[in-house]
Design an enzyme around this catalytic site. Structure first.
Site, PDB file in Angstrom:
ATOM      1  N   GLU A 131      -1.810  -4.997  -4.368  1.00  0.00           N
ATOM      2  CA  GLU A 131      -0.919  -4.208  -3.512  1.00  0.00           C
ATOM      3  C   GLU A 131       0.210  -5.074  -2.962  1.00  0.00           C
ATOM      4  O   GLU A 131       1.370  -4.649  -2.903  1.00  0.00           O
ATOM      5  CB  GLU A 131      -1.710  -3.592  -2.354  1.00  0.00           C
ATOM      6  CG  GLU A 131      -2.596  -2.430  -2.767  1.00  0.00           C
ATOM      7  CD  GLU A 131      -3.358  -1.843  -1.606  1.00  0.00           C
ATOM      8  OE1 GLU A 131      -3.666  -0.634  -1.657  1.00  0.00           O
ATOM      9  OE2 GLU A 131      -3.661  -2.582  -0.645  1.00  0.00           O
ATOM     10  N   ASP A 167       0.837  -1.200   0.000  1.00  0.00           N
ATOM     11  CA  ASP A 167       0.000   0.000   0.000  1.00  0.00           C
ATOM     12  C   ASP A 167       0.873   1.252   0.000  1.00  0.00           C
ATOM     13  O   ASP A 167       0.598   2.214  -0.721  1.00  0.00           O
ATOM     14  CB  ASP A 167      -0.914  -0.031   1.231  1.00  0.00           C
ATOM     15  CG  ASP A 167      -1.725   1.241   1.382  1.00  0.00           C
ATOM     16  OD1 ASP A 167      -2.608   1.481   0.554  1.00  0.00           O
ATOM     17  OD2 ASP A 167      -1.456   2.001   2.332  1.00  0.00           O
TER      18      ASP A 167
END
Length: 225
Positions: free
Chosen positions: A117, A45
């Site tokens: 991610e 992320d």
């Protein structure tokens, strides 16, 4: 297969973790296992936001921080990542528990977004930051330009909410009218209401996306957009 989209291979062990959903390790009895994508997703992320910020910083040198942040928030959302994940066929690679797979988890927006991610994190930790940057430029750049050009469409729920709150401090309500199709490929019919009146109704494969489309149509009806 992922090297087709990233240009190079990452560490195989890291990639396996990045593709493994928590439901799989849970079914194997590894309740506290570190062998699924959760830790890599946490790291990925940040990697995603770093390279996306760099992309936007260079693409729009005249934009202030606030405008760049608004574009980035949509660009790194599950909505956008899910679309990219489907583009590269990630749903075919993700490793799920039997129950999660049966419930349509292979196409679930949050599952694919988290796995993507995690993959970005895996590539970065494998020393392939250049591959991550290349991937983001190739797949997120078109979305960035479209979001900038049609920002109100992507941000319609916020626009509608600000409008209704400005009138009488009330919020619009989104209701699922029906859901059709198989679990892995549902079609939602969703309406948006204000003071009991339906402002718009739309159909789509994602609740969030369909709500956004409803809000956009409602804003046009109200003359907000």
């Amino acid at each position: 297969m992922l090297n087709e989209f990233f240009g190079e291979n990452a560490d195989n062990k890291l990639l396996k973790k990045a593709l493994t959903h928590p439901s799989f390790t849970k079914e194997k009895g590894e309740l506290d296992s570190l062998e699924n994508y959760e830790r890599l997703e946490f790291f990925g992320d940040s990697v995603l936001k770093l390279y996306t910020s760099k992309l936007l910083y260079e693409l729009y040198p005249e934009y202030p921080e606030g405008k760049l942040s608004k574009i980035r928030s949509i660009l790194v959302s599950d909505y956008t990542l899910h679309k990219i994940a489907l583009q590269i066929g990630l749903e075919k690679l993700i490793i799920l528990g039997k129950a999660e797979a049966k419930q349509g988890g292979r196409y679930r927006e949050s599952n694919l977004a988290c796995s993507l991610e995690a993959i970005l994190g895996a590539y970065y930790l494998s020393g392939k930051g250049n591959c991550v940057e290349h991937f983001i430029e190739k797949y997120l750049l078109p979305f960035a330009k479209d979001i900038d050009e049609h920002f109100e469409k992507y941000n319609a729920k916020d626009v509608l909410q600000q409008y209704t709150q400005g009138i009488d401090k009330t919020l619009p309500e989104y209701k699922t009218i029906s859901m059709e199709g198989p679990a892995h490929k549902p079609v939602f019919e969703i309406g948006v209401y204000w003071h009991g009146e339906m402002l718009a109704v739309c159909k789509g494969s994602s609740k969030k996306e369909t709500q956004q489309e409803c809000a956009y149509e409602a804003c046009k009806k109200l003359g907000v957009i």
